[in-house]
Scaffold this active site. Sequence first.
Site, PDB file in Angstrom:
ATOM      1  CB  ILE A 513      -1.001   0.038   1.181  1.00  0.00           C
ATOM      2  CG1 ILE A 513      -0.275  -0.192   2.508  1.00  0.00           C
ATOM      3  CG2 ILE A 513      -2.116  -0.954   0.973  1.00  0.00           C
ATOM      4  CD1 ILE A 513      -1.180  -0.056   3.712  1.00  0.00           C
ATOM      5  N   GLY A 516       8.321   4.193   0.945  1.00  0.00           N
ATOM      6  CA  GLY A 516       8.922   5.472   1.300  1.00  0.00           C
ATOM      7  C   GLY A 516      10.388   5.290   1.582  1.00  0.00           C
ATOM      8  N   GLY A 517      10.971   6.318   2.136  1.00  0.00           N
ATOM      9  CA  GLY A 517      12.403   6.315   2.387  1.00  0.00           C
ATOM     10  C   GLY A 517      12.847   5.153   3.252  1.00  0.00           C
ATOM     11  CG  PHE A 518      12.514   5.112   7.102  1.00  0.00           C
ATOM     12  CD1 PHE A 518      13.757   4.929   7.672  1.00  0.00           C
ATOM     13  CD2 PHE A 518      11.946   6.360   7.114  1.00  0.00           C
ATOM     14  CE1 PHE A 518      14.415   5.976   8.268  1.00  0.00           C
ATOM     15  CE2 PHE A 518      12.590   7.409   7.714  1.00  0.00           C
ATOM     16  CZ  PHE A 518      13.829   7.228   8.284  1.00  0.00           C
ATOM     17  N   GLY A 519      11.195   2.133   3.699  1.00  0.00           N
ATOM     18  CA  GLY A 519      10.827   0.781   3.332  1.00  0.00           C
ATOM     19  C   GLY A 519       9.452   0.737   2.712  1.00  0.00           C
ATOM     20  CG  ASP A 630      11.513  12.194   4.766  1.00  0.00           C
ATOM     21  OD1 ASP A 630      11.577  13.095   3.896  1.00  0.00           O
ATOM     22  OD2 ASP A 630      11.443  10.990   4.473  1.00  0.00           O
TER      23      ASP A 630
END
Length: 863
Positions: A513, A516-519, A630
């Site tokens: 769904i 992003g930057g982290f996963g 962020d």
Amino acid sequence: MGSFLFIPTVFLPFLLFILVSGGSFSEFIYPDFSASYFHFIDNAGAFLSSRNGTFKAAIVNPDANQHNFYLCIIHTASNTIIWTANRDASISASAEMNLTAKGISISDDDGNPVWSTPQFKSSVSALLLNEMGNLILLDQFNHSLWESFQNPRDTIVYGQHLPVGSFLSSTLSNFSTGDYKLVLSGSDAILQWHGQTYWKLSMDTSAYTNSDAIVEYMAINGTGLQLLGRNGTVVVIQVLLSPSDFRIAKLDSSGKFIVQSFSGTDWKQEFVAPTGDCQIPSVCGRLGLCTASTTHSCSCPVNFLVGSQDTGGCVPSGSYSLPVPCNSTDNGSQLNSPAVSYFRLDYGTDYFSNIFFDPVRYGVNLSTCQDLCSKDCSCLGIFYGNSSGSCYTLKDVLGSIFVSESAQNDRLGYIKALVGSTPSNFSDNKNPSRKKFPVVALVLLPFSGFFLLVALGFLLWGRRGQSKKRDIKLGHFGSLSSGDMDAVYIPGLPRRFDLEELEVATDGFKTLIGSGGFGVVYKAVLPDKTVVAVKKIMNLGVQGKKDFCTEIAIIGNIHHANLVKLKGFCAQGRQRLLVYEYMNRGSLDRSLFGTGPVLEWQERLDIALGTARGLAYLHSGCEQKIIHCDVKPENILLHDQFQAKISDFGLSKLLTPEQSSLFTTMRGTRGYLAPEWLTNSAISEKADVYSFGMVLLELVSGRRNTLRLQSHSLNNSGSGGGQSSSSSVSLLVYFPLFALEMHEQGRYLELVDLRLEGRVTSEEVEKFVRVALCCVQEDPTLRPSTNTVVGMLEGGIPLGQPNLESLNFLRFIGRGFTEASMIDEGTDQNERVLYPEAYASTATMDSRTFFSYISSQQVSGPR
Ligand SMILES: *[C@@H]1O[C@H](CO)[C@@H](O)[C@H](O)[C@H]1NC(C)=O
Ligand SMILES: *[C@@H]1O[C@H](CO)[C@@H](O)[C@H](O)[C@H]1NC(C)=O
Ligand SMILES: *[C@@H]1O[C@H](CO)[C@@H](O)[C@H](O)[C@H]1NC(C)=O
Ligand SMILES: *[C@@H]1O[C@H](CO)[C@@H](O)[C@H](O)[C@H]1NC(C)=O
Ligand SMILES: *[C@@H]1O[C@H](CO)[C@@H](O)[C@H](O)[C@H]1NC(C)=O
Ligand SMILES: *[C@@H]1O[C@H](CO)[C@@H](O)[C@H](O)[C@H]1NC(C)=O
Ligand SMILES: *[C@@H]1O[C@H](CO)[C@@H](O)[C@H](O)[C@H]1NC(C)=O
Ligand SMILES: *[C@@H]1O[C@H](CO)[C@@H](O)[C@H](O)[C@H]1NC(C)=O
Ligand SMILES: *[C@@H]1O[C@H](CO)[C@@H](O)[C@H](O)[C@H]1NC(C)=O
Ligand SMILES: *[C@@H]1O[C@H](CO)[C@@H](O)[C@H](O)[C@H]1NC(C)=O
Ligand SMILES: *[C@@H]1O[C@H](CO)[C@@H](O)[C@H](O)[C@H]1NC(C)=O
């Protein structure tokens, strides 16, 4: 004059010599020198003077007591003591200070040393008092062996350095060393009382943090107070004060840190910390209740009485006594001590250390928190945060409490008390008949008989319960299975999931769904049918599990209507997953930039307000300030009614330093990054304010700030399709610059999303644009705080006027975009984002170099 009569006759010849020599001194004295007050009585005890007489060294009695004399360095013009050798051991008017080849020693009347300099490898050849006020022992090569500046007391003077690891300590009115300290750490200057922090320079409103370099020393000079790093080349934190030729910084006997300047006639206070009297730990004595008004006032809390002469402060009423703190080496005596009860303090009171110390436990109930304290003989009381279940303990020594002004404070204090007067020798109450039960206050009401029964039962049950108790504790963490779930014990962790559990819940990580930057994020349904979002963290090296869990515990305890709630986590092997509440409308970028129904203005306002409130909470509402780092539409999630919630907060702390530099460069949509990310200056919460401002502008236009727009002015492309119009020139318009220009001309409606035409007024748009422009100012200190942003959006605070100079950088970036789009005409590169590189270059290039830089980037760029 009385003392003069007592001068032993032996000294008379010496005195006469002084009188003859007119009492002027050199800046040096040499070994085999001795001085007492009587020796130098005609010079008020002074025996050494700096070259220009700015400072003198003298044996004096500062509190005019006939018996208490001290070796001091004095600022002559103001007659202010800046250093004292023998603070804790006064001498008499006739006792001597000797300078020998071994150093300085001060002896009492019987010749017993009460203070001396340490032993040196080489012998002392002179004592110098220099013009800065530094008393220096020199060896035969004029090298310094010892300096008073390196052994500070309660004051530093203009030009003096207070190195990291050293501290100032307060001086009591009777001149002995007090309990307050100003400690210099590698990142801050901190006020402490018995080791407990009550103020930090970095948190003071008049201090500016300029750098994150390691602090090496503190100094004051004509400009103000500074913490400096990199051998004095970098100012880390500073307090700017008006120019002055001489100033001192002193830790006052009352626990206040005061900077004052001397104008030639009198002292002027320039900086006082902490500002409120009630923030001082022992302002009202032990358990005294401090109420702030124009001046503070002290009283005892409900159910406490004024203590006796020798105890001071307040003591519990009735036949209760405060426990005597121990060294926590021996909990035994108190463990067995029968009757521990807790006196509840009034609502809305708080304790200074709660603000600076983390709770010892999160997410526990009150009785667990009290148990923790009851079992520890060094614990004297607790504060319990009802909504978060945070448990704070008060240890070793109790200070004053104060009436809290923070509406967010839901901490309630409970003071440990022992029933009966067994261990207490204070307050010999002669009124046992007037025993009055503080019914409201007592939480545990141990009628002795009843209590004995309970205690007995508890003792019997205790042994059996040992293993059972352990199970209960572990149960708090969710299912602990495999050997992988090592003995990491972090209080307050949210629920811990097994990887298998999450695999089932996500149906094998099937429904993606978001990312992003982290996963990447998957939809999941837990066995109890709750829908959640599971974020699989990537781009993270494998981090120590304990560090990871510590951060998770903090994030998991942050609850706010505008922050996405962390429901649990999984840390198994190399896997790190976070389980969040599910937000059914997805992220803002989809609603705002997507093709679905257009967001109405009121919805945009709600989203802006919600986001600002969430950020304000992160910045100033929770126990630990959190900078999001962020903020962008992808991280603003929407629920029904367009309630906005911020996600991914706290995650930047999970990165190691190497990773975080990667983090700054890795982000795709760099248009939200504040300029200070690229100039290596310190990052504060104002970086989030910048990003928020950029998001606000996008809420106005309904497009990405960096999106390519068709030029309005050129010929009307009636053909409709993008293909045919080779004649129409397309321009990259940098929307923030466009917004700035329209703001200057007051043409706000030009900026608004075309799809909202006619449904929004110019005033409404102006509000957004002005707030946004205030937020994106280049100088972080000019940007409003998030609390102010909330106020401006709500209407409670008047709109700010953006500083146009601090927005000039938008013109640079904007021109870069235009030029670039001319060169790059025709290709449809998606989002050619010049911004960070281009901006970084403006710092060092003039505009011509800058444009050719951009061009070269364009020509060599991918096609
Ligand atoms: C002493 O005063 C003189 C004249 O005011 C000045 O030139 C000199 O620098 C001073 N010396 C020191 C050590 O400050
Ligand atoms: C200090 O010097 C005086 C005179 O030189 C001497 O009588 C006395 O014993 C010395 N005291 C100490 C503690 O050395
Ligand atoms: C030490 O300093 C004093 C005063 O400045 C000077 O007279 C002396 O010659 C110096 N000694 C050496 C060894 O440099
Ligand atoms: C100074 O006062 C403090 C507390 O009031 C006391 O503990 C200390 O003994 C006193 N010192 C002297 C030298 O009288
Ligand atoms: C005070 O120190 C700061 C930091 O080193 C420096 O920038 C400033 O110029 C100094 N001010 C004066 C008056 O020396
Ligand atoms: C630090 O500065 C002092 C004086 O400014 C200088 O003597 C010293 O060499 C410097 N140390 C380093 C490591 O740069
Ligand atoms: C308590 O601690 C202090 C300092 O930490 C120490 O000096 C003292 O001996 C200790 N007392 C006991 C009974 O352990
Ligand atoms: C508090 O929590 C502990 C352990 O989590 C539990 O055993 C106890 O029953 C709880 N007490 C109350 C009053 O809820
Ligand atoms: C006393 O209690 C404290 C806090 O619970 C603990 O850290 C300490 O180890 C205990 N000491 C002993 C001797 O049990
Ligand atoms: C603590 O919170 C609970 C619900 O979370 C509430 O019922 C209770 O009244 C609160 N207690 C106090 C003392 O505020
Ligand atoms: C209390 O006073 C008694 C006698 O007055 C004495 O023996 C005892 O040591 C004192 N206890 C404490 C803890 O000071």
